[in-house]
Design an enzyme around this catalytic site. Structure first.
Site, PDB file in Angstrom:
ATOM      1  N   HIS A 191      -5.210   7.806  -2.003  1.00 41.38           N
ATOM      2  CA  HIS A 191      -6.114   6.780  -1.492  1.00 41.38           C
ATOM      3  C   HIS A 191      -7.306   6.610  -2.428  1.00 41.38           C
ATOM      4  O   HIS A 191      -7.799   7.573  -2.987  1.00 41.38           O
ATOM      5  CB  HIS A 191      -6.596   7.132  -0.098  1.00 41.38           C
ATOM      6  CG  HIS A 191      -5.549   6.855   0.936  1.00 41.38           C
ATOM      7  ND1 HIS A 191      -5.454   7.567   2.109  1.00 41.38           N
ATOM      8  CD2 HIS A 191      -4.560   5.948   0.960  1.00 41.38           C
ATOM      9  CE1 HIS A 191      -4.446   7.108   2.828  1.00 41.38           C
ATOM     10  NE2 HIS A 191      -3.874   6.129   2.140  1.00 41.38           N
ATOM     11  N   HIS A 230       1.805   4.948  -2.683  1.00 42.05           N
ATOM     12  CA  HIS A 230       2.015   6.393  -2.463  1.00 42.05           C
ATOM     13  C   HIS A 230       3.383   6.809  -2.982  1.00 42.05           C
ATOM     14  O   HIS A 230       3.520   7.858  -3.604  1.00 42.05           O
ATOM     15  CB  HIS A 230       1.938   6.714  -0.964  1.00 42.05           C
ATOM     16  CG  HIS A 230       0.587   6.575  -0.361  1.00 42.05           C
ATOM     17  ND1 HIS A 230      -0.527   7.197  -0.875  1.00 42.05           N
ATOM     18  CD2 HIS A 230       0.175   5.836   0.711  1.00 42.05           C
ATOM     19  CE1 HIS A 230      -1.581   6.888  -0.128  1.00 42.05           C
ATOM     20  NE2 HIS A 230      -1.185   6.062   0.849  1.00 42.05           N
ATOM     21  N   HIS A 264       0.841  -1.214   0.000  1.00 43.43           N
ATOM     22  CA  HIS A 264       0.000   0.000   0.000  1.00 43.43           C
ATOM     23  C   HIS A 264       0.868   1.253   0.000  1.00 43.43           C
ATOM     24  O   HIS A 264       0.681   2.171  -0.805  1.00 43.43           O
ATOM     25  CB  HIS A 264      -0.927  -0.018   1.223  1.00 43.43           C
ATOM     26  CG  HIS A 264      -1.699   1.260   1.431  1.00 43.43           C
ATOM     27  ND1 HIS A 264      -2.995   1.426   1.025  1.00 43.43           N
ATOM     28  CD2 HIS A 264      -1.325   2.434   1.987  1.00 43.43           C
ATOM     29  CE1 HIS A 264      -3.413   2.655   1.319  1.00 43.43           C
ATOM     30  NE2 HIS A 264      -2.419   3.295   1.906  1.00 43.43           N
ATOM     31  N   GLU A 265       1.848   1.322   0.914  1.00 34.95           N
ATOM     32  CA  GLU A 265       2.672   2.539   1.034  1.00 34.95           C
ATOM     33  C   GLU A 265       3.465   2.797  -0.244  1.00 34.95           C
ATOM     34  O   GLU A 265       3.624   3.953  -0.667  1.00 34.95           O
ATOM     35  CB  GLU A 265       3.610   2.437   2.236  1.00 34.95           C
ATOM     36  CG  GLU A 265       2.900   2.346   3.570  1.00 34.95           C
ATOM     37  CD  GLU A 265       1.854   3.441   3.782  1.00 34.95           C
ATOM     38  OE1 GLU A 265       0.829   3.173   4.439  1.00 34.95           O
ATOM     39  OE2 GLU A 265       2.050   4.559   3.259  1.00 34.95           O
TER      40      GLU A 265
END
Lengths: 83, 366
Positions: free
Chosen positions: B129, B123, B119-120
């Site tokens: 998101h 970014h 997930h990170e």
């Protein structure tokens, strides 16, 4: 007994803090310093609706149970909106 | 999916990363494997490559840090905020920080490092998101079995918007999150559970509250990490206060939200022959459990523990008016609600006839 019931007023205050903290971290709720209480509550309701829209919750603008439950979930620290 | 405002992205595709420090809870090798696997989630559907370096300035630095750690975004101890990462750019740009006070695991216990890292790194690559609850870039943590993990389509669309398609001749695709109001929605299985109604679909289930009629979407893995995706049948045994779930020849038992020990078991225990490879639907009613397999209906006597003679028989013979293959069925009051494709049929157990037919996703408030 260790688990003492939390008086309703404290719970409400605790919930309000949770909501403001969450909205400040993830929805850029401005700091409440130098703002009137009235303006602050309008801003909080507006940001709450934005958060509820993002998560597909009912857009009540209020800290209802489903909203508080969502705010309690473990998550990423990056804001959901804006930079 | 959403891009980070201003659509920042890396101008080169051969990115480097460096693991600055480790968590004492996992071996170095386990951390390195999880991080490598997390980057691979993004390299497969895009032209990006990720190379680990151990010295010098990497594009993406990875560190486990507690509380205030110098970037004006303090962590908060166990739970709450798990990690964060910065958008592409020089210096701290692209870096990913993990809260060192969390419990980091490589299994379903909170919190799986591979899933949070993947997930990170979204970014780090320029994604923001997503509001798609099934997307990897959804802000809340949700466990998914890493061994069968594939990047959802929403995230593939995002990364390919930024960096273009993969260089491989076959473009990878990923699972899409089911939407309640999809007119073609078919349920995998439906059951009641102490008054609530559970509609299973892929790796999700909608839960409908009997009075409030609110419906919320959840990951199966969030409640039952050990259950597979794609369940096929489910029923509630009201006398034993157990829910049974089926996939292939295996079945599991739940008491409330707790999975019972000693499962999965084989459906041979019900008396099914080996020729029955899977169950389409099941429902229990007055001490009998009805199983629907293709166009046939089997009936099991819950107290005797054997199949009733005279079964299997055709579904339309056992339940006149139900002339189709059954995807799912559950009991409500004196009705059996049969789901087949995007439709459901209400079978009145008193008149022994179908008295209503309508769209399946009416049950999801659509």
């Amino acid at each position: 007994a260790k688990a003492l019931p939390v008086p309703p007023e404290d719970l409400e205050e605790k919930n309000a803090k949770t909501v403001e903290n969450y909205l400040r971290k993830f929805y850029h709720l401005p700091s409440t310093q130098f703002q009137s209480a009235r303006r602050n509550s309008t801003m909080v309701a507006e940001k709450l609706r934005e958060m509820q829209r993002f998560f597909g919750l009912a857009e009540t603008g209020k800290a209802d149970a489903a909203t508080l439950e969502m705010m309690g979930k473990p998550r990423c620290g990056v804001p959901d909106t804006g930079d | 999916f959403r891009l980070t405002p201003g659509s920042p992205k890396w101008t080169h595709t051969n990115l480097t990363y460096r693991i600055i420090n480790y968590t004492p809870q996992l071996s170095k090798t386990t951390v390195e494997t999880a991080i490598e696997k997390a980057f691979r989630v993004w390299s497969v559907p895009s032209p990006l490559t990720f190379t680990e370096i151990s010295q010098g300035e990497a594009d993406i630095n990875i560190a486990f840090v507690p509380r205030e750690h110098g970037d004006n975004s303090p962590f908060d101890g166990p739970n709450g905020i798990l990690a964060h990462a910065f958008q592409p750019g020089q210096g701290i740009g692209g870096d990913a920080h993990f809260d060192s006070e969390e419990t980091w695991t490589q299994d379903s216990r909170n919190y799986n490092l591979f899933l949070v890292a993947a997930h990170e790194f979204g970014h780090s690559l320029g994604l923001s998101h997503s509001s798609d609850p099934g997307a990897l870039m959804y802000p809340n943590y949700a466990y998914s079995d890493p061994s069968t993990y594939s990047l959802p389509q929403d995230d593939i669309n995002g990364i390919q918007t930024l960096y273009g398609p993969s260089n491989s001749p076959i473009q990878p695709t990923g699972p899409s999150t089911p939407t309640a109001c999809d007119p073609h929605l078919r349920f995998d299985a439906v059951t009641t559970l102490r008054g609530e109604i559970y509609f299973f679909k892929d790796k999700y289930f909608w839960r409908r509250h009997p009075q409030l009629r609110e419906v919320d979407l959840n990951f199966i893995s969030l409640f039952w990490p050990f259950l597979p995706n794609g369940l096929q049948a489910a029923y509630e045994d009201f006398d034993k206060d157990l829910v049974f779930l089926f996939k292939g020849r295996q079945y599991w038992a739940l008491s409330g939200y707790d999975i019972q020990q000693g499962y999965p078991r084989d459906i041979a225990n019900y008396g099914f022959p080996s020729s029955v490879r899977a169950i389409d639907a099941a429902v229990s009613y007055r001490g009998k459990t009805y199983f629907f397999v293709n166009n046939q209906c089997w009936r099991y006597d819950n107290s005797r523990g054997t199949m009733d003679p005279g079964y299997p028989r055709s579904i339309s013979r056992a339940f006149p008016g139900i002339n189709c293959r059954v995807d799912a069925v559950f009991l409500q009051n004196s009705f059996l609600l049969f789901f087949s494709g995007p439709q459901y049929f209400a079978f009145n157990l008193v008149t022994h006839s179908v008295t209503r037919a309508a769209r399946s996703n009416l049950w999801l408030n659509c």
